[in-house]
Design a protein around this motif. Sequence first.
Motif, short mmCIF file in Angstrom:
data_model
loop_
_atom_site.label_atom_id
_atom_site.label_comp_id
_atom_site.label_asym_id
_atom_site.label_seq_id
_atom_site.Cartn_x
_atom_site.Cartn_y
_atom_site.Cartn_z
N PRO A 129 0.92 -0.66 -0.13
CA PRO A 129 -0.07 0.03 0.25
C PRO A 129 1.02 1.06 -0.04
O PRO A 129 2.11 0.95 0.13
N THR A 130 0.29 2.69 -0.53
CA THR A 130 0.88 3.52 -0.40
C THR A 130 0.47 4.55 -0.23
O THR A 130 -0.90 4.04 0.48
N ALA A 131 0.77 5.85 -0.24
CA ALA A 131 -0.31 6.78 0.68
C ALA A 131 -1.21 7.54 0.20
O ALA A 131 -1.73 8.27 0.07
N LYS A 132 -1.21 7.10 -1.26
CA LYS A 132 -2.27 7.62 -2.58
C LYS A 132 -3.34 6.60 -1.95
O LYS A 132 -4.38 7.01 -2.19
N ASP A 133 -3.23 5.35 -1.96
CA ASP A 133 -3.94 4.08 -0.95
C ASP A 133 -5.19 4.62 0.23
O ASP A 133 -6.39 5.08 -0.02
N VAL A 134 -4.56 5.51 0.78
CA VAL A 134 -5.52 6.45 2.04
C VAL A 134 -5.16 7.25 1.26
O VAL A 134 -6.60 8.02 2.71
N CYS B 282 -10.67 9.93 0.81
CA CYS B 282 -12.42 10.49 -0.81
C CYS B 282 -13.41 9.02 -0.60
O CYS B 282 -14.29 10.26 -1.17
N SER B 283 -13.28 8.27 -0.77
CA SER B 283 -14.10 8.08 -0.52
C SER B 283 -15.31 8.48 0.71
O SER B 283 -16.23 8.36 0.53
N MET B 284 -14.80 8.21 1.91
CA MET B 284 -15.26 8.56 2.78
C MET B 284 -16.01 9.56 3.21
O MET B 284 -17.29 9.86 3.27
N CYS C 99 -16.92 15.73 6.50
CA CYS C 99 -16.78 16.09 4.57
C CYS C 99 -15.40 16.76 4.95
O CYS C 99 -13.85 16.38 3.91
N LYS C 100 -15.76 17.95 5.21
CA LYS C 100 -14.21 19.06 4.57
C LYS C 100 -12.87 17.99 5.85
O LYS C 100 -11.87 17.85 4.93
N GLU C 101 -13.12 17.12 6.82
CA GLU C 101 -11.71 16.72 7.38
C GLU C 101 -11.30 15.92 6.70
O GLU C 101 -10.32 15.56 6.51
N PHE C 102 -11.86 14.55 6.24
CA PHE C 102 -11.62 13.50 5.12
C PHE C 102 -11.12 14.02 3.97
O PHE C 102 -10.09 13.68 3.60
N ILE C 103 -11.09 15.14 3.38
CA ILE C 103 -10.54 15.95 2.33
C ILE C 103 -8.90 16.53 2.34
O ILE C 103 -8.47 16.19 2.22
N GLU C 104 -9.32 16.67 3.84
CA GLU C 104 -7.94 17.54 3.91
C GLU C 104 -7.20 16.30 4.67
O GLU C 104 -5.68 16.81 4.42
N ARG C 105 -7.59 15.06 5.38
CA ARG C 105 -7.15 14.45 5.88
C ARG C 105 -6.70 13.38 4.45
O ARG C 105 -5.05 13.12 4.16
N ALA C 106 -6.65 13.38 3.28
CA ALA C 106 -6.62 12.87 1.46
C ALA C 106 -5.76 13.55 1.61
O ALA C 106 -4.56 12.97 1.07
N GLN D 220 -10.67 17.52 -6.33
CA GLN D 220 -12.20 17.85 -7.10
C GLN D 220 -13.46 17.95 -5.91
O GLN D 220 -14.14 18.57 -6.14
N LEU D 221 -13.01 16.51 -5.11
CA LEU D 221 -13.91 16.64 -3.69
C LEU D 221 -14.16 18.80 -3.35
O LEU D 221 -14.83 18.56 -2.65
N MET D 222 -12.70 18.43 -3.34
CA MET D 222 -12.79 19.63 -2.63
C MET D 222 -13.65 21.13 -2.41
O MET D 222 -14.12 21.86 -2.50
N ALA D 223 -13.01 21.17 -4.40
CA ALA D 223 -14.33 21.66 -4.70
C ALA D 223 -15.47 21.41 -4.75
O ALA D 223 -16.28 23.11 -4.70
N SER D 224 -16.10 20.51 -5.20
CA SER D 224 -17.68 19.69 -4.76
C SER D 224 -18.02 20.53 -3.46
O SER D 224 -19.08 21.24 -3.11
N TYR D 225 -17.14 20.34 -2.02
CA TYR D 225 -17.18 20.78 -0.63
C TYR D 225 -17.44 21.92 -0.56
O TYR D 225 -18.90 22.52 -0.29
#
Length: 416
Positions: A175-180, A185-187, A205-212, A224-229
Motif C-alpha cells: 500500500p501507498t500514501a495514495k491508497d490512504v 476521499c471515499s468517506m 466531509c471537509k475533515e476527510f478531504i483535508e486528510r486525503a 475535485q472533492l474539495m471543489a465540490s465541498y
Amino acid sequence: MGGQAKGKKKAKPKRKDNRPNTDAGFVQLSPQERMKLRVHEKAKKKTAEKYSVQQLLEKTEEYMDSFDFEMASLFCQRALDVESTNLQALDMQGHICSELGDTQKAKGAFLRAMELNPDVGHSKYMYLGQIHTGQEAVNYYTKGIQVLLSTLDKQAQTTAQAGAAAPPDEDTELPTAKDVCVAYCSMAEIYLTDLCMEEGAADKCKEFIERALQYHHDNPEALQLMASYLFSTERNQEGKEYLLKSVASWLPAQKQSAASFSTEEDMQNDIPPYESRVTTAKLLIESEEYEMAVDVLEGLLEEDDEVVQVWYLSGWVCCLQLEKAKEQQERDGREVTEEETEEWNALKEAARSYLTNATKLYSKLRCDDQPMLEHVEQLLGDLGGQLEGEEGDPTVDEDYEPCSDEEDDAEAPMQH
C-alpha cells in the motif's frame, strides 16, 4: 448357533445405518447432479496431487493480468478447493467476481477473508465500503484505513531497521500514501451524498478531504472533492480554484497521450476514473469554464461513446457557448460579423447533433432519467428539433471541435 445368528443380525443394521450417512450429500440430488459432484471431487483430488496452491494462484494472476476473468475464476476456485482458507485466493476471488459482476459472491469472499484475518489486507474493506451505503460503508472504510496505516507504519519501521528503502515500485501490492488518500476521499463522498443530512456532515466531509490531501496533496480526485465541498457551501471562487488545479493535474497529460496514440492503460494510470471525469465536466460547466469542459467531454466520448449523460452534457455546453457568445455581442453593441454567424451556426448544429445522439441512445439503452430527457427535448425544441439521419449512424462531425482550437484557447481567459 443362536449367538452367531444374533451377531449377524446386529452387523447388518450397522451397514444399513452407515450407508445413508456416507451418501448423505447425494440423497436429494438427481443422477446427473451426483455424477457432476463425483467428477468435481475427483478433479479436486487430482488438482491437489498435481498442482500446489501457489502454482494455481500464479496461473490465476496470469489470467487476471490478461483480463480473462472467466479463466482466472476457474483456477482461483481450484486453489480454494484445495485450501478454502487461503487469504490470497479469497482476495483474488473477490476481485475476480467483482469484475464479472457477481457482487454477492465477491462480497462473500471478502467477508470470509475479513473473518479469517481482519487486520491484514485493506482492499477487502475498500470493496465492502463500495457496495454498502451510509454509516455501514463508513465503518468498512474506517477499518480499511486503520489496516492501511498500520501496514505503512510497519513498512516505515522495516525500512528504518534496514537502513535503506527499497524502491516502492518493486512490489505493486504494497500500500501507498495514495491508497490512504483514495480511502479518505471515499468517506468524504459519503458525507457529500448519503449522509449529507447528518449533523456535522459538512465538517466531517471537509475533515476527510483535508486528510486525503495530507497524504497526496495533488491528487485530482481529492482536489475535485474539495471543489465540490466549497461549491456546496457557496464558496464558489475558492471551489473554482481547486477545480482548475485538479483538472490541470491530468487534462494536459490526457490530451498529450491522445495526440501520441498512447495506450488506454497508460492513460488510465494518470487520469481519474470515468465517472469522476463526468463530475468534472459538470463542475466546469457550472463554473462557466466551457472550453475546458469541451476537452473533458471529448475525452470521455472517445473512451466510451455509449453514455447518454456525456452526449447530453456535450450538447448542453454547446448551447451555453452559443448563448454566451450572443450575450457578449449584445453587450458590445455592434453588428454580428459573418465570422460570428458561421461560428454560431456551427455551435447550433453541433448541439443538435450531440442532443440527437443523446435521445437515440436514451431509447436504445432504455435509460430512466426523466429530468435529463425533458431538458434534452427542451434544448432540441429551441434549436429546431433533432437532426435527420439514418438510425444508428453517428451525427456528430468528428472533425468539428467546438471552441477547442488554439485561437479559442488563447481567448478563453478573457471570457471568464
